[in-house]
Design a protein around this motif. Structure first.
Motif, mmCIF file in Angstrom:
data_model
loop_
_atom_site.group_PDB
_atom_site.id
_atom_site.type_symbol
_atom_site.label_atom_id
_atom_site.label_comp_id
_atom_site.label_asym_id
_atom_site.label_seq_id
_atom_site.Cartn_x
_atom_site.Cartn_y
_atom_site.Cartn_z
ATOM 1 N N SER A 23 0.824 -1.203 0.000
ATOM 2 C CA SER A 23 0.000 0.000 0.000
ATOM 3 C C SER A 23 0.856 1.249 0.000
ATOM 4 O O SER A 23 2.027 1.226 0.380
ATOM 5 C CB SER A 23 -0.902 0.012 1.230
ATOM 6 O OG SER A 23 -0.116 0.149 2.396
ATOM 7 N N THR A 24 0.255 2.327 -0.456
ATOM 8 C CA THR A 24 0.874 3.640 -0.336
ATOM 9 C C THR A 24 -0.113 4.536 0.393
ATOM 10 O O THR A 24 -1.316 4.388 0.197
ATOM 11 C CB THR A 24 1.185 4.244 -1.715
ATOM 12 O OG1 THR A 24 0.001 4.252 -2.502
ATOM 13 C CG2 THR A 24 2.294 3.490 -2.425
ATOM 14 N N PRO A 25 0.322 5.477 1.211
ATOM 15 C CA PRO A 25 1.737 5.612 1.591
ATOM 16 C C PRO A 25 2.137 4.572 2.620
ATOM 17 O O PRO A 25 1.367 4.277 3.526
ATOM 18 C CB PRO A 25 1.781 7.015 2.208
ATOM 19 C CG PRO A 25 0.397 7.207 2.775
ATOM 20 C CD PRO A 25 -0.537 6.476 1.855
ATOM 21 N N THR A 26 3.335 4.021 2.469
ATOM 22 C CA THR A 26 3.940 3.203 3.520
ATOM 23 C C THR A 26 5.091 4.012 4.097
ATOM 24 O O THR A 26 5.917 4.535 3.356
ATOM 25 C CB THR A 26 4.447 1.861 2.952
ATOM 26 O OG1 THR A 26 3.329 1.017 2.675
ATOM 27 C CG2 THR A 26 5.358 1.156 3.951
ATOM 28 N N ILE A 27 5.092 4.142 5.427
ATOM 29 C CA ILE A 27 6.093 4.972 6.096
ATOM 30 C C ILE A 27 6.996 4.085 6.937
ATOM 31 O O ILE A 27 6.515 3.192 7.648
ATOM 32 C CB ILE A 27 5.401 6.006 7.023
ATOM 33 C CG1 ILE A 27 4.403 6.852 6.225
ATOM 34 C CG2 ILE A 27 6.439 6.878 7.730
ATOM 35 C CD1 ILE A 27 3.477 7.678 7.103
ATOM 36 N N LEU A 28 8.300 4.302 6.839
ATOM 37 C CA LEU A 28 9.245 3.639 7.727
ATOM 38 C C LEU A 28 10.118 4.706 8.374
ATOM 39 O O LEU A 28 10.561 5.648 7.704
ATOM 40 C CB LEU A 28 10.139 2.655 6.967
ATOM 41 C CG LEU A 28 9.477 1.425 6.337
ATOM 42 C CD1 LEU A 28 9.048 1.723 4.918
ATOM 43 C CD2 LEU A 28 10.431 0.248 6.346
ATOM 44 N N ILE A 29 10.328 4.581 9.669
ATOM 45 C CA ILE A 29 11.239 5.481 10.366
ATOM 46 C C ILE A 29 12.436 4.659 10.806
ATOM 47 O O ILE A 29 12.288 3.694 11.556
ATOM 48 C CB ILE A 29 10.538 6.146 11.567
ATOM 49 C CG1 ILE A 29 9.371 7.014 11.059
ATOM 50 C CG2 ILE A 29 11.541 6.984 12.358
ATOM 51 C CD1 ILE A 29 8.525 7.633 12.164
ATOM 52 N N ASP A 30 13.603 5.013 10.280
ATOM 53 C CA ASP A 30 14.830 4.238 10.512
ATOM 54 C C ASP A 30 14.600 2.755 10.228
ATOM 55 O O ASP A 30 15.034 1.879 10.982
ATOM 56 C CB ASP A 30 15.338 4.451 11.947
ATOM 57 C CG ASP A 30 15.946 5.840 12.121
ATOM 58 O OD1 ASP A 30 16.473 6.382 11.121
ATOM 59 O OD2 ASP A 30 15.863 6.383 13.235
ATOM 60 N N GLY A 31 13.872 2.469 9.153
ATOM 61 C CA GLY A 31 13.678 1.094 8.710
ATOM 62 C C GLY A 31 12.567 0.350 9.424
ATOM 63 O O GLY A 31 12.271 -0.791 9.083
ATOM 64 N N GLU A 32 11.944 0.989 10.432
ATOM 65 C CA GLU A 32 10.861 0.327 11.158
ATOM 66 C C GLU A 32 9.513 0.816 10.628
ATOM 67 O O GLU A 32 9.342 2.014 10.398
ATOM 68 C CB GLU A 32 10.945 0.664 12.660
ATOM 69 C CG GLU A 32 12.237 0.216 13.333
ATOM 70 C CD GLU A 32 12.304 -1.297 13.498
ATOM 71 O OE1 GLU A 32 11.245 -1.901 13.749
ATOM 72 O OE2 GLU A 32 13.409 -1.854 13.347
ATOM 73 N N ASP A 33 8.567 -0.121 10.473
ATOM 74 C CA ASP A 33 7.227 0.262 10.023
ATOM 75 C C ASP A 33 6.654 1.324 10.959
ATOM 76 O O ASP A 33 6.717 1.195 12.178
ATOM 77 C CB ASP A 33 6.293 -0.960 10.032
ATOM 78 C CG ASP A 33 6.658 -1.944 8.942
ATOM 79 O OD1 ASP A 33 7.465 -1.566 8.059
ATOM 80 O OD2 ASP A 33 6.152 -3.074 8.960
ATOM 81 N N ALA A 34 6.072 2.360 10.373
ATOM 82 C CA ALA A 34 5.514 3.444 11.179
ATOM 83 C C ALA A 34 4.237 3.940 10.504
ATOM 84 O O ALA A 34 3.946 3.580 9.364
ATOM 85 C CB ALA A 34 6.514 4.584 11.313
ATOM 86 N N ASP A 35 3.477 4.741 11.237
ATOM 87 C CA ASP A 35 2.281 5.325 10.622
ATOM 88 C C ASP A 35 2.389 6.845 10.649
ATOM 89 O O ASP A 35 3.362 7.417 11.160
ATOM 90 C CB ASP A 35 1.009 4.830 11.313
ATOM 91 C CG ASP A 35 1.001 5.128 12.806
ATOM 92 O OD1 ASP A 35 1.729 6.050 13.231
ATOM 93 O OD2 ASP A 35 0.276 4.442 13.544
ATOM 94 N N ALA A 36 1.369 7.493 10.088
ATOM 95 C CA ALA A 36 1.405 8.952 9.973
ATOM 96 C C ALA A 36 1.484 9.604 11.349
ATOM 97 O O ALA A 36 2.142 10.642 11.527
ATOM 98 C CB ALA A 36 0.171 9.439 9.219
ATOM 99 N N GLN A 37 0.825 8.991 12.338
ATOM 100 C CA GLN A 37 0.843 9.529 13.699
ATOM 101 C C GLN A 37 2.271 9.565 14.250
ATOM 102 O O GLN A 37 2.712 10.574 14.803
ATOM 103 C CB GLN A 37 -0.057 8.637 14.580
ATOM 104 C CG GLN A 37 -0.224 9.125 16.001
ATOM 105 C CD GLN A 37 -0.856 10.516 16.056
ATOM 106 O OE1 GLN A 37 -1.748 10.826 15.264
ATOM 107 N NE2 GLN A 37 -0.377 11.362 16.959
#
Lengths: 170, 253
Positions: free
Chosen positions: B232-246
């Motif tokens: 799916s898009t958008p898919t967010i990762l922070i430093d390689g970890e799955d994350a969400d918009a929040q």
């Protein structure tokens, strides 16, 4: 009467297969991604399954609508529906949020959890129609007797005289 | 008249039965041959069409044209580079890397950009975040003119010819003015006009846009996302970890 039910089963199941397959044919890489999204098959076979499925669906659909090789094709149709029901149930059970990719598309679907039950019910209904044709493949307006001759002539003539409605075995 | 003895009747009956058996055997054989031929034809058709599908699927074939990042246009000093299928923007020593998979036709991506695009850009320019854009295209069927992949191709052309600043401006403009799903997206001329407004040069990008030179690269980038297990898009990762918009919003606060 039962012949008409067979015809209905062939037309309904067959046309669903044709529509599902034709919608997927234009974008082979999308079908591959839709298969991969289920995360069930090893990557080595994912592309082949993605390329094969839409073709198989169209061919199974055409054969059902035409009534050619009705019983073996209905067996394939039933097996495909069982596989799809297993796949969708498994995605649901694992909490995956994916579009089933049944009619093209695939991948993420935010509403997936609410559509899974309906998709499974639909496939179960089509599985029932396919199973009917496995048990009783004879139906109205099928090409089987034209292509292969009626099984009445090859079965013992005596049996047929006594039981003219003997089921066809093709 | 005297021929019709019981013996002869019996013999005639046997001959008739034998003839019927032969006829039946012959019919059975012919039926099996026909079934075999039809089954063989079906197998050949399924195999042939499957092979045809696989030849039309160019996924994974090497792209002839790979986008690069035009140098020298980074007035504000924020560098950018292509790393695999990532368009990486920001200082190399930024403490946090944010990866976002996006499709230019995806409404949820437009929402994300509308909510967090500005603070994200500010964090990138301040050197706090390194932004790894994974631009992919799987929503061509959501428009009547394959807007998703043409828009991404145009964005890559802007990056390739005019650099990171122009790419960012063009990317933000396309999300702020995203065409609705189901209708026609911007035609090539409109994409080029907007690219020029973002800082690109028409004579440089027009051939890249009209020839859709990055089509194979886009196909491979899209496949890479699928192989990575994201659907799916958008898919967010922070430093390689799955994350969400929040979580991204909290990071940017």
């Amino acid at each position: 009467m039962k012949d008409w039910i067979g015809l209905l089963a062939r037309l309904v199941t067959g046309s669903v297969w044709i529509v599902a397959g034709v919608l997927k044919l234009p974008d082979p890489s999308e079908s591959v991604r839709a298969v991969r999204a289920y995360d069930l098959l090893p990557e080595a076979v994912v592309p082949t399954v993605g390329h094969l499925l839409p073709v198989l669906e169209v061919v199974v659909g055409l054969l059902l609508v035409l009534g050619v090789l009705t019983r073996p094709v209905a067996v394939v149709s039933s097996l495909l529906f069982v596989a799809f029901i297993v796949g969708i149930s498994s995605a649901w059970a694992r909490g995956l949020q994916i579009d089933c990719g049944c009619f093209g598309g695939g991948g993420y679907d935010a509403d997936a959890t609410s559509t899974y039950p309906w998709e499974i019910a639909r496939d179960a209904g089509l599985l029932a129609l396919s199973a009917w044709l496995v048990v009783r493949p004879r139906s109205r307006w099928a090409l089987d007797p034209v292509l292969f001759g009626s099984s009445h002539t090859t079965d013992s003539a005596e049996t047929n005289e006594r039981n003219p409605h003997v089921e066809e075995h093709a | 008249m005297s021929k019709n003895t019981p013996e002869r009747r019996e013999a005639r009956k046997q001959r008739a039965a034998e003839a019927l058996r032969q006829k039946q055997a012959e019919e059975r054989r012919r039926r099996l041959v026909t079934i075999g031929a039809v089954v063989a034809a079906v197998v050949v058709i399924v195999g042939g069409l499957t092979w045809w599908q696989s030849t039309r699927d160019t996924t994974g074939e090497a792209a002839d044209v790979v986008p690069s990042v035009a140098a020298g246009a980074e007035a504000d000093g924020t560098p950018g580079e292509i790393d695999g299928y990532g368009i990486v923007i920001g200082q190399a020593d930024a403490p946090t890397t944010v990866t976002i998979y996006e499709d230019l036709q995806c409404p949820a991506c437009a929402n994300l950009e509308a909510q967090l695009g500005e603070p994200l850009a500010a964090a990138v320019d301040a050197g706090d975040v390194r932004l790894d854009y994974r631009m992919i295209s799987f929503l061509d069927r959501a428009s009547t003119n394959e807007y998703s992949s043409r828009a991404l191709n145009a964005a890559l052309a802007v990056l390739d010819t005019a650099g990171v600043d122009a790419f960012r401006a063009f990317h933000d403009d396309l999300y702020a003015n995203q065409p609705e799903e189901g209708g026609p997206g911007f035609e090539d001329d409109e994409l080029i006009d907007r690219a020029v407004a973002a800082g690109a040069t028409e004579s440089e990008i027009r051939p890249q846009v009209e020839d859709k030179v990055y089509e194979q690269w886009i196909e491979n980038a899209t496949d890479e996302m699928s192989q990575a297990g994201y659907n799916s898009t958008p898919t967010i990762l922070i430093d390689g970890e799955d994350a969400d918009a929040q979580q991204l919003a909290e990071l940017l606060q």
